[in-house]
Design a protein around this motif. Structure first.
Motif, short mmCIF file in Angstrom:
data_model
loop_
_atom_site.label_atom_id
_atom_site.label_comp_id
_atom_site.label_asym_id
_atom_site.label_seq_id
_atom_site.Cartn_x
_atom_site.Cartn_y
_atom_site.Cartn_z
N TRP A 207 0.83 -1.20 0.00
CA TRP A 207 0.00 0.00 0.00
C TRP A 207 0.86 1.25 0.00
O TRP A 207 2.03 1.23 0.42
N GLY A 208 0.30 2.32 -0.48
CA GLY A 208 1.02 3.58 -0.49
C GLY A 208 0.15 4.72 -0.98
O GLY A 208 -0.94 4.51 -1.53
N LYS A 209 0.64 5.93 -0.77
CA LYS A 209 -0.09 7.12 -1.19
C LYS A 209 -0.01 7.26 -2.71
O LYS A 209 1.04 7.04 -3.32
N ILE A 210 -1.14 7.62 -3.30
CA ILE A 210 -1.23 7.76 -4.75
C ILE A 210 -0.69 9.12 -5.19
O ILE A 210 -1.09 10.16 -4.66
N LYS A 211 0.22 9.10 -6.16
CA LYS A 211 0.73 10.34 -6.75
C LYS A 211 -0.21 10.82 -7.86
O LYS A 211 -0.54 12.01 -7.96
N ALA A 212 -0.63 9.87 -8.71
CA ALA A 212 -1.52 10.21 -9.82
C ALA A 212 -2.19 8.94 -10.33
O ALA A 212 -1.66 7.83 -10.17
N ILE A 213 -3.36 9.12 -10.93
CA ILE A 213 -4.05 8.02 -11.60
C ILE A 213 -4.18 8.41 -13.07
O ILE A 213 -4.84 9.41 -13.39
N LYS A 214 -3.53 7.68 -13.94
CA LYS A 214 -3.57 7.95 -15.37
C LYS A 214 -4.80 7.28 -15.98
O LYS A 214 -4.94 6.05 -15.92
N ALA A 254 -19.50 0.38 -10.37
CA ALA A 254 -19.07 1.00 -9.12
C ALA A 254 -17.58 1.31 -9.16
O ALA A 254 -17.14 2.37 -8.68
N PHE A 255 -16.79 0.38 -9.74
CA PHE A 255 -15.35 0.61 -9.79
C PHE A 255 -15.01 1.80 -10.66
O PHE A 255 -14.18 2.65 -10.28
N LEU A 256 -15.63 1.91 -11.84
CA LEU A 256 -15.35 3.03 -12.73
C LEU A 256 -15.77 4.35 -12.10
O LEU A 256 -15.07 5.37 -12.23
N GLU A 257 -16.89 4.35 -11.40
CA GLU A 257 -17.32 5.57 -10.71
C GLU A 257 -16.29 5.98 -9.67
O GLU A 257 -15.94 7.17 -9.55
N SER A 264 -9.61 12.47 -10.44
CA SER A 264 -9.79 13.92 -10.48
C SER A 264 -9.81 14.55 -9.09
O SER A 264 -9.96 15.76 -8.95
N SER A 265 -9.67 13.73 -8.06
CA SER A 265 -9.75 14.23 -6.69
C SER A 265 -8.44 14.89 -6.26
O SER A 265 -7.35 14.46 -6.66
#
Length: 315
Positions: A207-214, A254-257, A264-265
């Protein structure tokens, strides 16, 4: 008071609140917790009252994870004298109604739980998306406990993750609680490994903190903030979620939502996953395809074993 197990009238079985969340988002099963009735898991207590003596739920249908889910007594819920689920139970010192998950399962079962009274929903081609994942050894699925109290086993990844996250500042407790996954046994503290230390051991929950989701429209890549150091060099870490994996997922909508909202958060989010270990790979440079660079990467194999969520205790 809060508790995570209740009797489902529609399924004629005892479910954890995590089972209920799974079923609410499962497109292969016709289930809606709002149309179900939940009763006390204590058999003697339940038999003493009519089926209208129901329990409520908290956080059973929120796609984005919000605090510890649980069943709860309503103002009209009754219990027999001595029932452990009676509202007269006073929380222990420092215990709040929904701050921590105290119901630690001792085993995370890799085969998804099924229910005899649920009819699968099939698609236009007569197929049900993503069949239950099989245990690596091919052994028969391990049964999930349906005892009066908290299930000793769970097949819902969110349950052990919530136990870890909500108690992350209680190191001694996490070191004392046992957890088994497949053939491996350790403590909660040992099973959860920060992404930057993934080389320490394989087969753990990373686990870890997310930098970005492409967002590639039909597929996604999750980049982590922390890097892995190897031979005195830092390497980025990511996991890839393929188009085929997402399209065949039984909780696809649900996953895509959730993941699109996460992409974008601006809130700090963390990713937990099990089943794969990112390995060092050489990938071509976009600016110069003839050149490559190293990155620790892995393709997620089962979306049931991946969670994106906040970790309030770390912020």
């Amino acid at each position: 008071m809060k508790f995570d197990t209740a009797y489902s009238v529609s399924l004629d079985d005892k479910l954890s609140i995590y089972d209920v969340r799974e079923l609410n988002f499962d497109e292969t099963a016709a289930y809606d917790s709002d149309k179900d009735r939940f009763l006390c898991p204590n058999d003697a207590c339940r038999a003493a009252f009519e089926t209208g003596n129901v329990l409520g739920t908290y956080n059973a249908k929120n796609v984005n994870y919000q605090r510890t889910p649980h069943f709860k007594n309503t103002p009209s819920t009754e219990h027999i004298e001595g029932c452990r689920y009676a509202s007269s139970h006073k929380p222990a010192a420092g215990e709040s109604d929904d701050a921590r998950e105290d119901n630690f399962p001792s085993e995370f079962v890799l085969t998804r739980r099924t229910y005899a009274r649920i009819t699968p929903v099939v698609d236009a081609e007569g197929q049900a998306p993503q069949a239950p994942a099989q245990t690596p050894s091919g052994r028969p699925p391990a049964a999930v406990s349906a005892s009066d109290g908290t299930p000793d086993k769970t097949s819902v990844f969110a349950h052990p993750v919530e136990c870890y996250v909500s108690n992350i500042d209680h190191k001694d407790k996490l070191k004392a609680m046992p957890l088994k996954i497949g053939e491996h046994s350790a403590t909660y503290w040992a099973f959860f490994k920060k992404i930057e230390y993934l080389q320490d051991n394989h087969g753990l929950i990373y686990w870890g903190k997310i930098k970005a989701i492409k967002d590639y429209t039909s597929s996604f890549r999750i980049d982590f903030e922390k890097k892995v150091w190897l031979d005195k060099k830092p390497y980025s870490v990511n996991v890839y979620l393929s188009k085929k994996l997402i399209e065949n997922y039984r909780k696809r909508k649900a996953f895509l939502e959730q993941i699109k909202a996460a992409a974008s958060s601006e809130r700090p989010l963390y990713c937990f996953f099990y089943g794969v270990t990112p390995a060092l790979k050489q990938v071509p440079s976009k600016k110069n395809p003839e050149q490559t660079f190293g990155v620790f990467s892995a393709n997620i194999e089962n979306l049931d074993h991946l969670i994106i969520r906040e970790v309030p205790m770390l912020e």
